[in-house]
Design a protein around this motif. Structure first.
Motif, PDB file in Angstrom:
ATOM      1  N   ASP A  93       6.727  53.012  37.786  1.00  0.00           N
ATOM      2  CA  ASP A  93       6.962  53.832  36.595  1.00  0.00           C
ATOM      3  C   ASP A  93       7.844  55.019  36.936  1.00  0.00           C
ATOM      4  O   ASP A  93       7.823  55.513  38.065  1.00  0.00           O
ATOM      5  CB  ASP A  93       5.636  54.348  36.026  1.00  0.00           C
ATOM      6  N   ASP A  95       7.516  57.982  35.709  1.00  0.00           N
ATOM      7  CA  ASP A  95       6.875  59.258  35.364  1.00  0.00           C
ATOM      8  C   ASP A  95       6.175  59.914  36.559  1.00  0.00           C
ATOM      9  O   ASP A  95       5.393  60.835  36.392  1.00  0.00           O
ATOM     10  CB  ASP A  95       5.886  59.065  34.210  1.00  0.00           C
ATOM     11  N   GLN A  97       3.802  58.899  38.310  1.00  0.00           N
ATOM     12  CA  GLN A  97       2.365  58.658  38.478  1.00  0.00           C
ATOM     13  C   GLN A  97       2.115  57.768  39.685  1.00  0.00           C
ATOM     14  O   GLN A  97       1.025  57.742  40.233  1.00  0.00           O
ATOM     15  CB  GLN A  97       1.797  57.992  37.231  1.00  0.00           C
TER      16      GLN A  97
HETATM   17 MG    MG Z   1       2.451  56.697  33.200  1.00  0.00          MG
END
Ligand code: MG
Ligand code: UDP
Length: 312
Positions: A93, A95, A97
């Motif tokens: 991902d 983002d 994470q």
């Molecule tokens: Mg995420």
């Protein structure tokens, strides 16, 4: 090219640059070459603008695919797979994470153990609420009971695999892409490792309870035809009960001469079976709808722009 990292992005304007920096930091001195494939999934913020800047700078080899609208993460992953040149492919991902250092470990595992084809991370569930955790457990119990493939609970699409796996994944061209099922369906030797998801760097998750629920239905419908049998089972059981009841009423009337008052019973039964029939038609509808979508044979995504780089 040793490794392709595929990062789908939907409204991740603030995250894409820190993400690239995290990747560069994680792979600094790793001794092999890698590329990042960003897929802009029709973002409505400055994601594409920022990706173009990243692409122009080419601090590491970067490709950018941008969709004509939002097609969903699964479509983004598919596009990324098509453009991946690496011997290994990682899905991650954008983002932050999912720490890129873990990908480096996954690559090391694949290098060291030729018999392993996929290294997949599953999420430690410790930070999660009890209710969500209960629903997730139930989902895996149901789907593993109903379908022929076995899903590893909580296995995410954060994973690294060999090129042969990528080729198999691309062969599955279905329109409704339920990635957990797709990974389980293609098989291959998979090693699971636990990881703790970090907090999102910026922005918010695109998931909420209903979306997760829909996703769960998607998985069950996509990987099992057992729900279709519900109508047959309900029909048979209620047919038998109705027959027995008929015999009972006849005996009451003919032998004991009792008049059967049955207004309330009739209403309740009509409503009950009406509801059951609608419910079963609804289930059939889910399958028919998916068949319809698939027979239209539409592309999984439309890319309006693909930016690559020159190999040197
Ligand atoms: Mg995420
Ligand atoms: N994503 C995407 N298209 C979508 C929704 C999400 O490409 O329609 C991307 C998103 O940008 C992120 C990844 O998929 O990189 C995971 O999404 P999100 O963080 O919302 O999911 P969560 O981590 O909460 O499961």
């Amino acid at each position: 090219m040793k490794l392709s990292l595929i990062a789908p992005c939907y409204n991740e304007a603030e995250n894409v640059l820190p993400f690239q920096e995290a990747v560069i930091a994680a792979f600094d001195g790793c001794g092999y070459d890698y590329e990042i494939i960003f897929v802009d999934d029709g973002s409505r913020d400055a994601t594409l603008h920022n990706l173009k800047k990243i692409h122009a700078a080419q601090k590491c080899p970067v490709k950018v695919i941008s969709f004509s609208r939002n097609f969903g993460k699964e479509a983004g992953l598919y596009a990324g797979l098509q453009h991946a040149d690496g011997e290994y492919i990682a899905l991650i991902d954008a983002d932050l994470q999912q720490p890129p250092e873990i990908v480096r470990n996954m690559v090391a595992t694949l290098d060291a153990q030729p018999e392993i084809d996929v290294v997949a991370a599953y999420q430690d569930r410790r930070g999660e609420g009890k209710i969500l955790s209960f629903f997730k457990r139930s989902f895996y119990a149901i789907i593993n009971k109903l379908s022929k493939v076995t899903l590893q609970p909580d296995a995410s699409d954060f994973r690294t695999f060999r090129r042969s796996v990528r080729d198999s994944l691309l062969n599955l061209t279905e329109y409704h892409r339920f990635s957990k099922g797709i990974f389980a369906w293609v098989g291959y030797n998979t090693q699971f490792i636990a990881y703790t998801a970090q907090k999102r760097a910026f922005g918010k998750s695109k998931w909420n309870f209903w979306k997760l629920f829909e996703y769960a239905v998607e998985g069950i419908i996509g990987y099992s035809t057992a729900p279709l049998r519900l109508a047959t089972v309900l029909g048979s059981v209620s047919g038998i009960v109705a027959l027995l009841y008929l015999v009972w009423i006849l005996l009451e009337k003919l032998i004991w001469g009792i008049d059967v008052p049955g207004f309330a019973t009739i209403i309740v039964l009509i409503l009950f079976f009406g509801a059951m029939q609608l419910f079963c038609i609804g289930i059939i509808g889910e399958y028919v709808g998916r068949t319809f979508e698939q027979t239209k044979n539409r592309p999984i995504y439309i890319a309006k722009e693909v930016l690559t780089y020159k190999e040197n």
